[in-house]
Design a protein around this motif. Structure first.
Motif, PDB file in Angstrom:
ATOM      1  N   TYR A  32       6.008   2.202   1.662  1.00  0.00           N
ATOM      2  CA  TYR A  32       4.991   1.272   1.384  1.00  0.00           C
ATOM      3  C   TYR A  32       4.454   0.585   2.763  1.00  0.00           C
ATOM      4  CZ  TYR A  32       6.371   1.750  -3.534  1.00  0.00           C
ATOM      5  OH  TYR A  32       7.056   2.181  -4.809  1.00  0.00           O
ATOM      6  N   GLN A  33       3.395  -0.092   2.757  1.00  0.00           N
ATOM      7  CA  GLN A  33       3.080  -0.697   4.059  1.00  0.00           C
ATOM      8  C   GLN A  33       2.239  -1.947   3.731  1.00  0.00           C
ATOM      9  OE1 GLN A  33       0.970   2.233   6.731  1.00  0.00           O
ATOM     10  NE2 GLN A  33       3.112   2.853   7.525  1.00  0.00           N
ATOM     11  N   ILE A  78       0.744  -1.311   0.010  1.00  0.00           N
ATOM     12  CA  ILE A  78       0.011  -0.147  -0.212  1.00  0.00           C
ATOM     13  C   ILE A  78       0.849   1.258   0.068  1.00  0.00           C
ATOM     14  CG2 ILE A  78      -1.610   1.340   1.256  1.00  0.00           C
ATOM     15  CD1 ILE A  78      -2.729  -1.457   2.518  1.00  0.00           C
ATOM     16  N   SER A  79       0.682   2.076  -1.155  1.00  0.00           N
ATOM     17  CA  SER A  79       1.587   3.244  -1.135  1.00  0.00           C
ATOM     18  C   SER A  79       1.143   4.206  -0.058  1.00  0.00           C
ATOM     19  CB  SER A  79       1.334   3.831  -2.466  1.00  0.00           C
ATOM     20  OG  SER A  79       1.972   5.224  -2.420  1.00  0.00           O
ATOM     21  N   VAL A  80       2.133   4.623   0.735  1.00  0.00           N
ATOM     22  CA  VAL A  80       2.006   5.461   1.799  1.00  0.00           C
ATOM     23  C   VAL A  80       3.051   6.652   1.682  1.00  0.00           C
ATOM     24  CG1 VAL A  80       0.849   4.077   3.555  1.00  0.00           C
ATOM     25  CG2 VAL A  80       3.286   4.360   3.379  1.00  0.00           C
ATOM     26  N   ILE A  81       3.042   7.743   2.510  1.00  0.00           N
ATOM     27  CA  ILE A  81       4.077   8.691   2.425  1.00  0.00           C
ATOM     28  C   ILE A  81       5.521   8.330   2.580  1.00  0.00           C
ATOM     29  CG2 ILE A  81       4.868  11.187   3.302  1.00  0.00           C
ATOM     30  CD1 ILE A  81       2.313  11.226   1.744  1.00  0.00           C
ATOM     31  N   THR A 139      -4.002  -0.366  13.927  1.00  0.00           N
ATOM     32  CA  THR A 139      -4.063   1.131  13.345  1.00  0.00           C
ATOM     33  C   THR A 139      -5.457   1.140  12.698  1.00  0.00           C
ATOM     34  OG1 THR A 139      -2.989   2.861  11.894  1.00  0.00           O
ATOM     35  CG2 THR A 139      -2.737   0.536  11.269  1.00  0.00           C
ATOM     36  N   LYS A 142       4.192  10.314  -2.333  1.00  0.00           N
ATOM     37  CA  LYS A 142       3.749   8.982  -2.395  1.00  0.00           C
ATOM     38  C   LYS A 142       4.060   8.497  -3.951  1.00  0.00           C
ATOM     39  CE  LYS A 142      -0.350   7.999  -0.630  1.00  0.00           C
ATOM     40  NZ  LYS A 142      -1.758   7.872  -0.166  1.00  0.00           N
ATOM     41  N   ILE A 166      -0.647  -2.716  10.836  1.00  0.00           N
ATOM     42  CA  ILE A 166       0.250  -2.465   9.886  1.00  0.00           C
ATOM     43  C   ILE A 166       1.382  -3.396  10.286  1.00  0.00           C
ATOM     44  CG2 ILE A 166       2.237  -0.849   9.123  1.00  0.00           C
ATOM     45  CD1 ILE A 166       0.602   1.450  10.060  1.00  0.00           C
ATOM     46  N   ASP A 223       7.502  -3.429   8.022  1.00  0.00           N
ATOM     47  CA  ASP A 223       7.660  -2.261   7.553  1.00  0.00           C
ATOM     48  C   ASP A 223       7.788  -0.978   8.211  1.00  0.00           C
ATOM     49  OD1 ASP A 223       6.780  -3.193   5.182  1.00  0.00           O
ATOM     50  OD2 ASP A 223       4.818  -3.254   5.494  1.00  0.00           O
ATOM     51  N   GLU A 276      -5.291   3.761  10.639  1.00  0.00           N
ATOM     52  CA  GLU A 276      -4.725   4.348   9.216  1.00  0.00           C
ATOM     53  C   GLU A 276      -4.459   3.530   7.976  1.00  0.00           C
ATOM     54  OE1 GLU A 276      -0.795   7.186   8.385  1.00  0.00           O
ATOM     55  OE2 GLU A 276      -0.794   6.056  10.209  1.00  0.00           O
ATOM     56  N   ASN A 277      -4.815   3.996   6.789  1.00  0.00           N
ATOM     57  CA  ASN A 277      -4.597   3.413   5.700  1.00  0.00           C
ATOM     58  C   ASN A 277      -5.433   2.147   5.507  1.00  0.00           C
ATOM     59  OD1 ASN A 277      -2.846   5.197   4.807  1.00  0.00           O
ATOM     60  ND2 ASN A 277      -1.195   4.142   5.924  1.00  0.00           N
TER      61      ASN A 277
END
Length: 201
Positions: free
Chosen positions: A40-41, A34-37, A70, A109, A85, A89, A72-73
């Protein structure tokens, strides 16, 4: 990285929304890359119901931490599931915290493009930028969506994992040369070297 579908897991910390609570279940879905700032995660979903203000860690049956719970995402279609997560990662962030230093922050990103994808898409290899965070070091130096970051410091970005390796090697507060490939009005890619001071997260 060794987590698999069907693995039994324990959620500990505050998975029920209050401190010192535990729950258990199994891994029902794994969403990788998964693309994050700035990277990836991997998100590991369980069959456990998600609750408001839930948190803590996910453990395997050997008592090893395999994820950080989390919100998040998470996928909107799986928002009712407890998710974590993948701890692998977060390794570089944990190492920075233990060493008392900030993690380098660029503020982009995107996705990595290897040789095969580059040939299919008609682009160059590297980290294809899809989003730049306003006010970030990348934004300040002029990196734009659709730019391709081909090198950070001494690390060339040629395939899977190279961007993360490059980010892991950078120390917050240091100036590092970054080579960016940008498509011209004629459709050709031209490289430009930028000196970027990476701030800390």
């Amino acid at each position: 990285y060794s987590v698999q579908l069907g693995d039994m897991v324990i959620a500990a910390g505050s998975p029920m929304g209050f401190p010192n609570s535990v729950s258990y279940g199994y891994i029902s879905y794994i969403n990788k890359d998964i693309s994050v700032i700035d990277g990836y995660q991997t998100i590991c979903y369980t069959d456990m119901d998600a609750v408001e203000n839930g948190g803590g860690v996910l453990l395997n049956m050997q008592g090893q931490i395999i994820g950080w719970i989390t919100e998040e995402n998470k996928s909107s279609t799986l928002s009712d599931r407890t998710a974590a997560i993948g701890i692998s990662d977060l390794k570089y962030i944990i190492e920075d915290l233990l060493a008392g230093r900030s993690t380098a922050y660029l503020g982009v990103k995107g996705l990595e493009v290897d040789y095969t994808e580059a040939a299919e898409r008609g682009v160059t290899t590297g980290f294809y930028v899809t989003e730049v965070v306003q006010g970030s070091p990348a934004y300040g130096i002029g990196i734009q969506p659709s730019d391709i970051i081909v090198q950070i410091g001494a690390q060339e970005i040629l395939g899977s994992g190279d961007f993360q390796k490059a980010m892991d090697a950078v120390e917050a507060g240091t100036g590092v040369p970054v080579i960016v490939s940008r498509r011209s009005a004629l459709g050709e890619y031209q490289e430009e070297t930028m000196e970027i001071t990476f701030t800390g997260r």
